[in-house]
Every structure is written in structure tokens, then in C-alpha cells.
Write a protein that holds these residues in place. Structure first.
Motif, PDB file in Angstrom:
ATOM      1  N   GLU A 110      62.792 -50.592  24.796  1.00 44.04           N
ATOM      2  CA  GLU A 110      63.096 -49.298  24.248  1.00 44.04           C
ATOM      3  C   GLU A 110      64.269 -48.783  25.416  1.00 44.04           C
ATOM      4  O   GLU A 110      65.252 -48.028  25.319  1.00 44.04           O
ATOM      5  N   ARG A 111      63.616 -49.151  26.709  1.00 42.58           N
ATOM      6  CA  ARG A 111      64.419 -48.661  27.912  1.00 42.58           C
ATOM      7  C   ARG A 111      65.831 -49.234  27.992  1.00 42.58           C
ATOM      8  O   ARG A 111      66.870 -48.535  28.206  1.00 42.58           O
ATOM      9  N   GLU A 112      65.798 -50.659  27.486  1.00 43.15           N
ATOM     10  CA  GLU A 112      67.138 -51.311  27.421  1.00 43.15           C
ATOM     11  C   GLU A 112      67.979 -50.930  26.263  1.00 43.15           C
ATOM     12  O   GLU A 112      69.250 -50.640  26.318  1.00 43.15           O
ATOM     13  N   GLN A 113      67.440 -50.503  25.106  1.00 41.90           N
ATOM     14  CA  GLN A 113      67.739 -49.864  23.903  1.00 41.90           C
ATOM     15  C   GLN A 113      68.776 -48.756  24.410  1.00 41.90           C
ATOM     16  O   GLN A 113      69.893 -48.381  23.879  1.00 41.90           O
ATOM     17  N   PHE A 114      67.843 -47.774  25.075  1.00 43.94           N
ATOM     18  CA  PHE A 114      68.599 -46.497  25.294  1.00 43.94           C
ATOM     19  C   PHE A 114      69.871 -46.830  26.322  1.00 43.94           C
ATOM     20  O   PHE A 114      71.109 -46.155  25.932  1.00 43.94           O
ATOM     21  N   VAL A 115      69.897 -47.609  27.320  1.00 38.43           N
ATOM     22  CA  VAL A 115      70.845 -47.948  28.026  1.00 38.43           C
ATOM     23  C   VAL A 115      72.052 -48.673  27.566  1.00 38.43           C
ATOM     24  O   VAL A 115      73.196 -48.191  27.788  1.00 38.43           O
ATOM     25  N   GLU A 116      71.800 -49.487  26.733  1.00 39.57           N
ATOM     26  CA  GLU A 116      72.985 -50.499  26.107  1.00 39.57           C
ATOM     27  C   GLU A 116      73.380 -49.754  24.882  1.00 39.57           C
ATOM     28  O   GLU A 116      74.600 -50.040  24.553  1.00 39.57           O
ATOM     29  N   PHE A 117      72.776 -49.265  24.031  1.00 40.89           N
ATOM     30  CA  PHE A 117      73.027 -48.915  22.812  1.00 40.89           C
ATOM     31  C   PHE A 117      72.941 -47.455  22.277  1.00 40.89           C
ATOM     32  O   PHE A 117      73.803 -46.801  21.724  1.00 40.89           O
ATOM     33  N   ARG A 118      71.834 -46.691  22.667  1.00 42.72           N
ATOM     34  CA  ARG A 118      71.761 -45.425  22.286  1.00 42.72           C
ATOM     35  C   ARG A 118      72.614 -44.510  23.057  1.00 42.72           C
ATOM     36  O   ARG A 118      73.434 -43.548  22.331  1.00 42.72           O
ATOM     37  N   ASP A 119      72.935 -44.664  24.256  1.00 43.35           N
ATOM     38  CA  ASP A 119      73.766 -43.940  25.104  1.00 43.35           C
ATOM     39  C   ASP A 119      74.996 -44.452  25.064  1.00 43.35           C
ATOM     40  O   ASP A 119      75.304 -45.204  26.040  1.00 43.35           O
ATOM     41  N   LYS A 120      75.681 -44.036  24.052  1.00 42.42           N
ATOM     42  CA  LYS A 120      77.137 -44.815  23.853  1.00 42.42           C
ATOM     43  C   LYS A 120      78.325 -44.554  24.891  1.00 42.42           C
ATOM     44  O   LYS A 120      78.940 -45.525  25.212  1.00 42.42           O
ATOM     45  N   ASN A 121      78.207 -43.396  25.577  1.00 42.83           N
ATOM     46  CA  ASN A 121      79.272 -43.144  26.719  1.00 42.83           C
ATOM     47  C   ASN A 121      78.622 -43.489  27.837  1.00 42.83           C
ATOM     48  O   ASN A 121      79.324 -43.106  28.954  1.00 42.83           O
ATOM     49  N   HIS A 122      77.189 -43.731  27.771  1.00 39.66           N
ATOM     50  CA  HIS A 122      76.840 -44.139  29.246  1.00 39.66           C
ATOM     51  C   HIS A 122      76.768 -43.251  30.349  1.00 39.66           C
ATOM     52  O   HIS A 122      77.233 -43.407  31.406  1.00 39.66           O
ATOM     53  N   ASP A 123      76.701 -41.892  29.869  1.00 40.31           N
ATOM     54  CA  ASP A 123      76.496 -40.915  30.917  1.00 40.31           C
ATOM     55  C   ASP A 123      74.866 -40.453  31.222  1.00 40.31           C
ATOM     56  O   ASP A 123      74.733 -39.536  32.001  1.00 40.31           O
ATOM     57  N   GLY A 124      73.852 -41.228  30.826  1.00 43.12           N
ATOM     58  CA  GLY A 124      72.639 -41.043  31.168  1.00 43.12           C
ATOM     59  C   GLY A 124      71.921 -40.388  30.300  1.00 43.12           C
ATOM     60  O   GLY A 124      70.727 -40.280  30.397  1.00 43.12           O
ATOM     61  N   LYS A 125      72.437 -39.874  29.190  1.00 44.73           N
ATOM     62  CA  LYS A 125      71.580 -38.905  28.171  1.00 44.73           C
ATOM     63  C   LYS A 125      72.264 -39.052  26.879  1.00 44.73           C
ATOM     64  O   LYS A 125      73.250 -39.334  26.731  1.00 44.73           O
ATOM     65  N   MET A 126      71.605 -38.550  25.604  1.00 39.66           N
ATOM     66  CA  MET A 126      72.191 -38.528  24.335  1.00 39.66           C
ATOM     67  C   MET A 126      72.277 -37.423  23.922  1.00 39.66           C
ATOM     68  O   MET A 126      71.619 -36.437  24.036  1.00 39.66           O
ATOM     69  N   ASP A 127      73.759 -37.061  23.476  1.00 43.18           N
ATOM     70  CA  ASP A 127      74.287 -35.775  23.004  1.00 43.18           C
ATOM     71  C   ASP A 127      73.747 -35.808  21.406  1.00 43.18           C
ATOM     72  O   ASP A 127      72.957 -36.793  20.882  1.00 43.18           O
ATOM     73  N   LYS A 128      74.056 -34.633  20.789  1.00 40.86           N
ATOM     74  CA  LYS A 128      73.832 -34.493  19.549  1.00 40.86           C
ATOM     75  C   LYS A 128      74.306 -35.800  18.346  1.00 40.86           C
ATOM     76  O   LYS A 128      73.544 -36.345  17.501  1.00 40.86           O
ATOM     77  N   GLU A 129      75.436 -36.319  18.705  1.00 38.06           N
ATOM     78  CA  GLU A 129      76.142 -37.208  17.823  1.00 38.06           C
ATOM     79  C   GLU A 129      75.426 -38.702  17.988  1.00 38.06           C
ATOM     80  O   GLU A 129      74.945 -39.552  17.133  1.00 38.06           O
ATOM     81  N   GLU A 130      74.908 -38.858  19.229  1.00 34.06           N
ATOM     82  CA  GLU A 130      74.304 -40.191  19.689  1.00 34.06           C
ATOM     83  C   GLU A 130      72.944 -40.159  19.261  1.00 34.06           C
ATOM     84  O   GLU A 130      72.510 -41.129  18.515  1.00 34.06           O
ATOM     85  N   THR A 131      72.132 -38.991  19.236  1.00 34.59           N
ATOM     86  CA  THR A 131      70.873 -38.811  18.777  1.00 34.59           C
ATOM     87  C   THR A 131      70.936 -39.127  16.962  1.00 34.59           C
ATOM     88  O   THR A 131      70.346 -39.763  16.612  1.00 34.59           O
ATOM     89  N   LYS A 132      72.087 -38.530  16.483  1.00 32.48           N
ATOM     90  CA  LYS A 132      72.180 -38.733  15.080  1.00 32.48           C
ATOM     91  C   LYS A 132      72.587 -40.088  14.710  1.00 32.48           C
ATOM     92  O   LYS A 132      71.856 -40.772  13.721  1.00 32.48           O
ATOM     93  N   ASP A 133      73.261 -40.946  15.587  1.00 30.88           N
ATOM     94  CA  ASP A 133      73.398 -42.340  15.236  1.00 30.88           C
ATOM     95  C   ASP A 133      71.956 -43.119  15.563  1.00 30.88           C
ATOM     96  O   ASP A 133      72.020 -44.067  14.784  1.00 30.88           O
ATOM     97  N   TRP A 134      71.073 -42.642  16.198  1.00 26.48           N
ATOM     98  CA  TRP A 134      69.806 -43.000  16.480  1.00 26.48           C
ATOM     99  C   TRP A 134      69.091 -43.085  15.261  1.00 26.48           C
ATOM    100  O   TRP A 134      68.510 -43.908  14.958  1.00 26.48           O
ATOM    101  N   ILE A 135      68.734 -41.661  14.941  1.00 23.92           N
ATOM    102  CA  ILE A 135      67.880 -41.517  14.075  1.00 23.92           C
ATOM    103  C   ILE A 135      68.081 -41.494  12.497  1.00 23.92           C
ATOM    104  O   ILE A 135      67.311 -41.580  11.644  1.00 23.92           O
ATOM    105  N   LEU A 136      69.480 -41.376  12.185  1.00 24.96           N
ATOM    106  CA  LEU A 136      69.969 -41.466  10.952  1.00 24.96           C
ATOM    107  C   LEU A 136      71.007 -42.404  10.838  1.00 24.96           C
ATOM    108  O   LEU A 136      72.308 -42.210  10.598  1.00 24.96           O
ATOM    109  N   PRO A 137      70.483 -43.805  10.926  1.00 25.61           N
ATOM    110  CA  PRO A 137      71.722 -44.848  11.189  1.00 25.61           C
ATOM    111  C   PRO A 137      72.552 -45.016   9.665  1.00 25.61           C
ATOM    112  O   PRO A 137      71.866 -44.748   8.620  1.00 25.61           O
TER     113      PRO A 137
END
Length: 315
Positions: free
Chosen positions: A233-260
Motif C-alpha cells: 500500500e505504501r508503494e501504491q500511494f507513492v506510485e499511483f495514488r499521489d498522481k502529481n507526486h507532491d506527497g499527499k492526495m488532494d480531493k481529485e486524487e482521493t476520488k480516483d482512489w475510492i471511486l474508480p
């Protein structure tokens, strides 16, 4: 179970931030598979039956004669034909399949509706919901179970107002369904994301960082070594969840994660059923075309017996 116990159970679903799981918590809302059976029409139509009726309902048709199956199927076709023009389109069939697959949601709403429509006027107001759900609990300024019921009520009220499209604080059954199961409605998806972020975002900066993301799924509880799934899951966050690689997920990135955006199995099945049954190839089905091909849509004693013979021959 008294009201307080009920609310404690409810809070496990609605206020996830109040608990720390030691096993993986599933935040992602996936469209369920239409059937756990293989889709191989050359062998049988079991997958299509489950998809069209729902697995539990499909079993009931296996006990009917072909004539009874056809009769019940004809009644279903009348329900599917939403605009009553005498034809079933791909879109109407897709909507029916989605309804059949999520029948449990509507059954849940029916159960809860009876307990919240206090004046039995066919509507549920916010006041009715609040009184039925929280009641005297809010009069206790210091509940001994550690839950902040006032905060839960404010969160419910916000969601209720979003589900209530016309803003009158009175929900129709459809709006009440959106309130109870917001992940099923496009116009409710933003509140699903917002609630999820509020649960996980411990420092309230409006983002979900890596440690917050992991902390929502897993608690170390003094264990130094993380399970492999946590490392993944740590790898998933860094490589896929955090799409702009700023170290955190914003609203759109969170939406892509929980509502694919999942593959639409219901639409694919609807197109398949139309293709297989559309005798005149006009892209839509009449009741006669569906009933003529009834064994594709529903089972019966005949199809069940035929499959039993096939299994016997194979044995």
C-alpha cells in the motif's frame, strides 16, 4: 438492541475515524461482479440468469416450469420498459440489471423507511430522521460510550441536505436512498469523498499524506514489522495514488482512489442480451423476442434438468 447500541454500530460505518483497525480497511467502492459463475454461453446461461435477476432471485426460477418462467419473465419485461413504448433498449436493460444486482440496497431502504417515516406520509423529513435516529441521546451532554453524537448528527444533516435535491429538508424514497447509500449516486460522490477525507485527514490540512493513508488501514500496535500488504500500500500511494507526486492526495486524487471508473459490466451484459435476442436486428427488443429466448434470461425446471443431464454425462 437499544438506540445507543444501534448508533454505536452505525458509527462504525459512518465515523470510521473513531476506530483503529489492525486489518486492512476497504475504502474503495467497486462495482460488484454480476455473477461468480463463468460466462460461457456454450455451456449454460447461468451467468446471464444471475446478471439479469440477481443470484438469489435466479434460483427461484429454477423451480418453475418453462411456462411459469415465461409468464414471470413477461411481467418483468413490462417493468423494464420504462417509457412503455413496447420496446426494451440497451439502456433500459442496463438499468434493470443494475437494479437487480443492488436489490439489497432497496430492501435496506424499505426496512429503514418504516422506522423513519414517523407520520406515514410517504416522505422522511430531516426532523423525523433526527428524532428516530438520535432521539434522547442528544439530551445526554456526556455520553459514557465516547462517541460524539452531536458531531455525527451534523454530518448526517449535511449529507441529508445534499441528498435532498429540492432543498425542502423532506426526502422522497429516492432521495433517502441517496442519503443512506451515497456511493450509488453520481451527485453524492463529492460528499463521499469529503467524508472519507475528513475521516483520514488527522491534521485537518485538507489533504491525505502517506502516514494518514496507512494509519487509516493499519495500526502498528507495537509491532515493528509491517505486513507485506502494508508495504504494498505504501508503494501504491507513492506510485499511483499521489498522481502529481507532491506527497499527499488532494480531493481529485482521493476520488480516483475510492471511486474508480470501473468497467461497466451491466452495460456489457445488456448489449450481449440484446445482441443474442434481437431477431430483426433493430437494436431493441420486444417482449416476444425476449420471451422467445427466455432460457437466456431466466432458468426453469427444464434448463436446470438439462444442465443436470450434462453434468451426469460428463461424470
Amino acid at each position: 438492541m437499544d438506540l445507543r447500541q444501534f448508533l454505536m454500530c452505525l458509527s462504525l460505518c459512518t465515523v470510521c475515524a473513531l476506530s483503529k483497525p489492525t486489518e486492512k480497511k476497504e475504502r474503495v467502492h467497486h462495482e460488484p461482479q454480476l455473477s461468480d459463475k463463468p460466462h460461457d454461453d456454450a455451456q449454460n446461461f447461468d451467468y446471464d440468469h444471475d446478471a439479469f435477476l440477481g443470484a438469489e432471485e435466479a434460483k427461484t426460477f429454477d423451480q418453475l416450469t418453462p411456462e411459469e418462467s415465461k409468464e414471470r419473465l413477461g411481467k418483468i419485461v413490462s417493468k423494464i420498459d420504462g417509457d412503455k413504448d413496447g420496446f426494451v433498449t440497451v439502456d433500459e436493460l442496463k438499468d434493470w440489471i443494475k437494479f437487480a444486482q443492488k436489490r439489497w440496497i432497496y430492501e435496506d431502504v424499505e426496512r429503514q423507511w418504516k422506522g423513519h417515516d414517523l407520520n406515514e406520509d410517504g416522505l422522511v423529513s430531516w426532523e423525523e430522521y433526527k428524532n428516530a435516529t438520535y432521539g434522547y441521546i442528544l439530551d445526554d451532554p456526556d455520553p459514557d460510550d465516547g462517541f460524539n453524537y452531536k458531531q455525527m448528527m451534523m454530518r448526517d444533516e449535511r449529507r441529508f441536505k445534499i441528498a435532498d435535491k429540492d432543498g425542502d429538508l423532506i426526502a422522497t424514497k429516492e432521495e433517502f436512498t441517496a442519503f443512506l447509500h451515497p456511493e450509488e449516486y453520481d451527485y453524492m460522490k463529492d460528499i463521499v469523498v469529503q467524508e472519507t477525507m475528513e475521516d483520514i485527514d488527522k491534521n485537518a490540512d485538507g489533504f491525505i499524506d502517506l502516514e494518514e493513508y496507512i494509519g487509516d488501514m493499519y495500526s502498528h500496535d507495537g509491532n515493528a514489522d509491517e505486513p507485506e500488504w502494508v508495504k504494498t500500500e505504501r508503494e501504491q500511494f507513492v506510485e499511483f495514488r499521489d498522481k502529481n507526486h507532491d506527497g499527499k492526495m488532494d480531493k481529485e486524487e482521493t476520488k480516483d482512489w475510492i471511486l474508480p471508473s470501473d468497467y461497466d459490466h451491466a452495460e456489457a451484459e445488456a448489449r450481449h442480451l440484446v445482441y443474442e435476442s434481437d431477431q430483426n436486428k433493430d437494436g431493441k427488443l420486444t417482449k416476444e423476442e425476449i420471451v422467445d429466448k427466455y432460457d437466456l434470461f431466466v432458468g426453469s425446471q427444464a434448463t436446470d434438468f438439462g444442465e443436470a443431464l450434462v453434468r451426469h454425462d460428463e461424470f
